[in-house]
Design a protein around this motif. Structure first.
Motif, PDB file in Angstrom:
ATOM      1  N   THR A  40       0.824  -1.206   0.000  1.00 44.64           N
ATOM      2  CA  THR A  40       0.000   0.000   0.000  1.00 44.64           C
ATOM      3  C   THR A  40       0.858   1.256   0.000  1.00 44.64           C
ATOM      4  OG1 THR A  40      -1.798  -1.134   1.174  1.00 44.64           O
ATOM      5  CG2 THR A  40      -1.763   1.273   1.290  1.00 44.64           C
ATOM      6  N   THR A  41       1.895   1.245   0.801  1.00 46.38           N
ATOM      7  CA  THR A  41       2.808   2.392   0.849  1.00 46.38           C
ATOM      8  C   THR A  41       3.453   2.620  -0.508  1.00 46.38           C
ATOM      9  OG1 THR A  41       3.265   1.925   3.182  1.00 46.38           O
ATOM     10  CG2 THR A  41       4.810   3.355   2.023  1.00 46.38           C
ATOM     11  N   TYR A  42       3.880   1.542  -1.138  1.00 50.19           N
ATOM     12  CA  TYR A  42       4.490   1.667  -2.468  1.00 50.19           C
ATOM     13  C   TYR A  42       3.496   2.243  -3.469  1.00 50.19           C
ATOM     14  CZ  TYR A  42       6.109   0.312  -7.090  1.00 50.19           C
ATOM     15  OH  TYR A  42       6.467   0.341  -8.411  1.00 50.19           O
ATOM     16  N   ASN A  43       2.268   1.705  -3.479  1.00 46.82           N
ATOM     17  CA  ASN A  43       1.269   2.157  -4.452  1.00 46.82           C
ATOM     18  C   ASN A  43       0.971   3.642  -4.310  1.00 46.82           C
ATOM     19  OD1 ASN A  43       0.978  -0.394  -5.569  1.00 46.82           O
ATOM     20  ND2 ASN A  43      -0.786  -0.940  -4.283  1.00 46.82           N
ATOM     21  N   VAL A  44       0.862   4.096  -3.087  1.00 48.29           N
ATOM     22  CA  VAL A  44       0.459   5.483  -2.863  1.00 48.29           C
ATOM     23  C   VAL A  44       1.611   6.462  -3.107  1.00 48.29           C
ATOM     24  CG1 VAL A  44      -0.346   7.140  -1.127  1.00 48.29           C
ATOM     25  CG2 VAL A  44      -1.375   4.845  -1.255  1.00 48.29           C
ATOM     26  N   PHE A  45       2.830   6.110  -2.660  1.00 46.68           N
ATOM     27  CA  PHE A  45       3.902   7.094  -2.658  1.00 46.68           C
ATOM     28  C   PHE A  45       5.044   6.824  -3.649  1.00 46.68           C
ATOM     29  CE2 PHE A  45       2.102   7.169   1.683  1.00 46.68           C
ATOM     30  CZ  PHE A  45       1.683   8.503   1.717  1.00 46.68           C
ATOM     31  N   PHE A  46       5.252   5.599  -4.060  1.00 48.78           N
ATOM     32  CA  PHE A  46       6.430   5.299  -4.866  1.00 48.78           C
ATOM     33  C   PHE A  46       6.119   4.710  -6.240  1.00 48.78           C
ATOM     34  CE2 PHE A  46       7.606   4.957  -0.381  1.00 48.78           C
ATOM     35  CZ  PHE A  46       8.628   5.905  -0.324  1.00 48.78           C
ATOM     36  N   PRO A  53      -3.686  12.899  -9.696  1.00 46.33           N
ATOM     37  CA  PRO A  53      -4.600  13.099  -8.563  1.00 46.33           C
ATOM     38  C   PRO A  53      -5.601  11.956  -8.420  1.00 46.33           C
ATOM     39  CG  PRO A  53      -5.162  14.560 -10.383  1.00 46.33           C
ATOM     40  CD  PRO A  53      -3.855  13.919 -10.746  1.00 46.33           C
ATOM     41  N   GLY A  54      -6.098  11.812  -7.209  1.00 45.82           N
ATOM     42  CA  GLY A  54      -7.090  10.783  -6.920  1.00 45.82           C
ATOM     43  C   GLY A  54      -7.090  10.453  -5.441  1.00 45.82           C
ATOM     44  N   PRO A  55      -8.123   9.783  -4.965  1.00 44.97           N
ATOM     45  CA  PRO A  55      -8.188   9.450  -3.535  1.00 44.97           C
ATOM     46  C   PRO A  55      -7.157   8.393  -3.168  1.00 44.97           C
ATOM     47  CG  PRO A  55      -9.991   8.423  -4.735  1.00 44.97           C
ATOM     48  CD  PRO A  55      -9.312   9.325  -5.710  1.00 44.97           C
ATOM     49  N   TYR A  56      -6.558   8.527  -2.005  1.00 45.70           N
ATOM     50  CA  TYR A  56      -5.548   7.571  -1.550  1.00 45.70           C
ATOM     51  C   TYR A  56      -6.106   6.141  -1.485  1.00 45.70           C
ATOM     52  CZ  TYR A  56      -2.235  11.273  -0.282  1.00 45.70           C
ATOM     53  OH  TYR A  56      -1.347  12.319  -0.319  1.00 45.70           O
ATOM     54  N   THR A  57      -7.358   6.023  -1.076  1.00 45.74           N
ATOM     55  CA  THR A  57      -7.919   4.679  -0.925  1.00 45.74           C
ATOM     56  C   THR A  57      -7.959   3.944  -2.260  1.00 45.74           C
ATOM     57  OG1 THR A  57     -10.115   5.688  -1.118  1.00 45.74           O
ATOM     58  CG2 THR A  57      -9.297   5.201   1.113  1.00 45.74           C
ATOM     59  N   TRP A  58      -8.287   4.656  -3.348  1.00 49.06           N
ATOM     60  CA  TRP A  58      -8.349   4.022  -4.662  1.00 49.06           C
ATOM     61  C   TRP A  58      -6.941   3.788  -5.207  1.00 49.06           C
ATOM     62  CZ3 TRP A  58     -12.995   3.685  -8.014  1.00 49.06           C
ATOM     63  CH2 TRP A  58     -14.175   3.937  -7.316  1.00 49.06           C
ATOM     64  N   SER A  59      -6.012   4.682  -4.912  1.00 44.54           N
ATOM     65  CA  SER A  59      -4.641   4.527  -5.389  1.00 44.54           C
ATOM     66  C   SER A  59      -3.918   3.387  -4.670  1.00 44.54           C
ATOM     67  CB  SER A  59      -3.864   5.829  -5.178  1.00 44.54           C
ATOM     68  OG  SER A  59      -4.453   6.897  -5.894  1.00 44.54           O
ATOM     69  N   ALA A  60      -4.327   3.118  -3.437  1.00 37.86           N
ATOM     70  CA  ALA A  60      -3.625   2.125  -2.631  1.00 37.86           C
ATOM     71  C   ALA A  60      -3.969   0.701  -3.020  1.00 37.86           C
ATOM     72  CB  ALA A  60      -3.953   2.344  -1.154  1.00 37.86           C
ATOM     73  N   ALA A  92      -6.951   3.367  -9.438  1.00 36.59           N
ATOM     74  CA  ALA A  92      -6.388   2.090  -8.991  1.00 36.59           C
ATOM     75  C   ALA A  92      -4.880   2.282  -8.948  1.00 36.59           C
ATOM     76  CB  ALA A  92      -6.781   0.956  -9.929  1.00 36.59           C
ATOM     77  N   PRO A  93      -4.144   1.382  -8.309  1.00 36.76           N
ATOM     78  CA  PRO A  93      -2.690   1.561  -8.264  1.00 36.76           C
ATOM     79  C   PRO A  93      -2.057   1.783  -9.627  1.00 36.76           C
ATOM     80  CG  PRO A  93      -3.337  -0.196  -6.769  1.00 36.76           C
ATOM     81  CD  PRO A  93      -4.565   0.198  -7.514  1.00 36.76           C
TER      82      PRO A  93
END
Length: 517
Positions: A40-46, A53-60, A92-93
């Motif tokens: 999850t950390t990788y998907n959101v930040f790296f 742009p997009g919500p963190y929950t969907w990006s994670a 999505a990620p």
């Protein structure tokens, strides 16, 4: 981009130390938890898409997307996200959606073609290609070249008598329905199934040389009823493809009775194709163009079966959706319905005078259809393509190669930055006088953003046929009947769910035949 080495080292050390003090089951659970946090950390930040742009929950995680898809609220959820985050959103990620007019060309007509995403488009193992799911551009081009002459304006002129035959039968059936209802002191009807009856019957005739007999029997043929019942299941199959193990298990647990039903469903199309191929009489239908082409340059027999199975759906259900949505809006906006009725009734003194050539020049009718296509797009979102390996710029944003990208027609068509009174049914926005008048509220509307039949090498072959059906059905119904809104039973189109196709709900209207004709 990879996680920083020091961060990875720290996580691995912690996992190792903690695992030693836990039992086997707890160690596995702990490892899964750590992996989830790490991923999850990788998907959101790296991930290569952190700046989209997009919500963190969907990006994670892919899970919010899947929940939305299975609930049938995905196009409405996307619309809300677009309002908050803008026209470009990471949902999505590894996936990005677009609600900008430039996306039509950037995604569907780039220099290096974006191929269809196999998650959505790939055929089941062992099944033949169809013109819809053929991912290989060369295979698709071969099929399209064969079918294209069956859908051009010359072909449509030859097919016009067939269209009139079924539209006239629809009118006859609705007159009888009105007569029967009048004796029961009711004038309110659910007209939605009737639009499906006629569009499936028309394609049955044009595709296979035989109707599905829906209008004749005033009910769905079993093949079509099964099709509607399987639409939601298709969303579950698509969701499972994001997790190969889940897909594998899902395919393994499908009951044998359901597999037999699927085979029988497919066999009905095979039988229809077989009968049509054996016709000795020449007909101006779609299959005649397939027959006239050598298999090596056109379709194999299995490809014919697969293609005509999917065309039966996309060539019928989508047109019925627009017909239902447009009439639903017309009865909700009686002033617009009155303008349309006046145009049609003043232009044609008799029912028999109504022809496709004459209808093509009716400005308000065509404006009504364009507005119906804007607010009720038959395909609310253009399913994903994958960015070419070298990466590409879409709507001014660099997207890495291999990223799934899609166009959100529903959000784009209702975007207030593109259309004045974007959620209102206002056919006037399509009239040339309004387009050229600087004082018109519609002067700055981006009409070119509406592309209901898509663009590029995979645009809809059936646009001419679909528009002909829309014109003919609406014109003949409005000429023959007076329509009014039902009391307290109006369908709110915005509430319909989407399971790849738009959900079907009753479209109740008050309908009375015109008197003294």
């Amino acid at each position: 981009m990879e996680l920083p080495h020091s961060y990875l080292t720290y996580i691995m050390v912690v996992m190792s130390d903690e695992s030693r003090s836990l039992g086997p089951a707890a160690a596995i659970a702990f490892s899964v938890l750590v992996y989830f946090v790490l991923r999850t950390t990788y998907n959101v930040f790296f991930h290569p898409l952190p700046n989209v742009p997009g919500p963190y929950t969907w990006s994670a995680s892919r899970l919010p997307f899947i929940f939305s898809l299975l609930k049938g609220t995905i196009v409405h959820d996307f619309q809300q996200l677009h309002r908050k985050y803008g026209p470009i959103i990471r949902i999505a990620p590894d996936e990005v959606i677009f609600a900008g007019a430039e996306a039509w060309n950037d995604i569907l007509q780039p220099r290096e073609q974006f191929l269809k995403d196999p998650v959505w488009w790939a055929k089941q193992p062992g099944n033949p290609d169809s013109i819809i799911n053929a991912i290989n551009p060369e295979i698709h081009a071969r099929m399209r070249k064969t079918l294209a002459p069956a859908f051009n304006l010359r072909a449509l002129r030859a097919q016009e008598p067939i269209l009139h035959q079924y539209v006239n039968l629809l009118v006859e059936k609705l007159i009888q329905l009105s007569s029967d209802a009048a004796s029961n002191e009711t004038t309110e009807f659910d007209i939605a199934p009737w639009f499906n009856y006629i569009t499936f019957d028309i394609f049955g005739d044009l595709g296979f040389g035989e109707s599905f007999h829906c209008l004749e029997n005033s009910q769905y043929q079993s093949w079509i009823a099964l099709l509607f019942n399987s639409v939601k299941a298709a969303s579950f199959v698509a969701a499972a493809r994001f997790y190969p193990l889940v897909e594998f298990l899902l395919l393994k647990i499908i009951p044998s009775s359901l597999k037999k039903m699927q085979r029988d469903h497919y066999q009905q199309i095979v039988d229809k194709v077989e009968r049509r191929l054996n016709y000795e009489l020449e007909r101006p239908d779609i299959m005649s163009h397939v027959i006239a082409t050598d298999y090596k340059r056109g379709f194999s027999r299995d490809e014919i079966n697969a293609t005509f199975m999917v065309l039966t759906t996309v060539g019928s259900e989508t047109t019925a959706t627009v017909l239902g949505g447009t009439l639903n809006y017309l009865v909700s906006y009686p002033d617009k319905l009155r303008l349309l009725s006046d145009e049609i009734r003043q232009r044609f003194s008799t029912f028999e005078d109504i022809t496709l050539d004459a209808l093509s020049s009716l400005a308000y009718l065509n404006a009504v259809i364009n507005e119906g296509l804007r607010l009720c797009p038959p395909i609310p979102w253009v399913l994903p393509r994958k960015v070419s390996a070298s990466g590409a710029t879409v709507c001014g944003t660099w997207i890495p190669g291999g990223t799934p990208v899609s166009i959100q027609q529903y959000s784009l068509n209702r975007d207030p930055s593109y259309f004045s009174s974007a959620t209102s049914f206002l056919p006037e926005r399509w009239l040339s006088d309004e387009n050229s008048n600087r004082d018109s509220p519609f002067y700055n509307d981006h009409r070119d953003a509406v592309q209901p039949f898509s663009v590029g090498p995979r645009s809809c072959l059936g646009e001419h046929l679909a528009r002909a059906e829309l014109r003919l059905v609406l014109a003949k119904l409005v000429w023959k009947f007076n329509f009014l809104a039902p009391k307290g039973k109006m369908l709110e189109w915005e509430q319909l769910r989407t399971f790849l196709l738009v959900e079907k709900k009753p479209i109740v209207v008050r309908m009375e035949p015109r008197q003294n004709l």
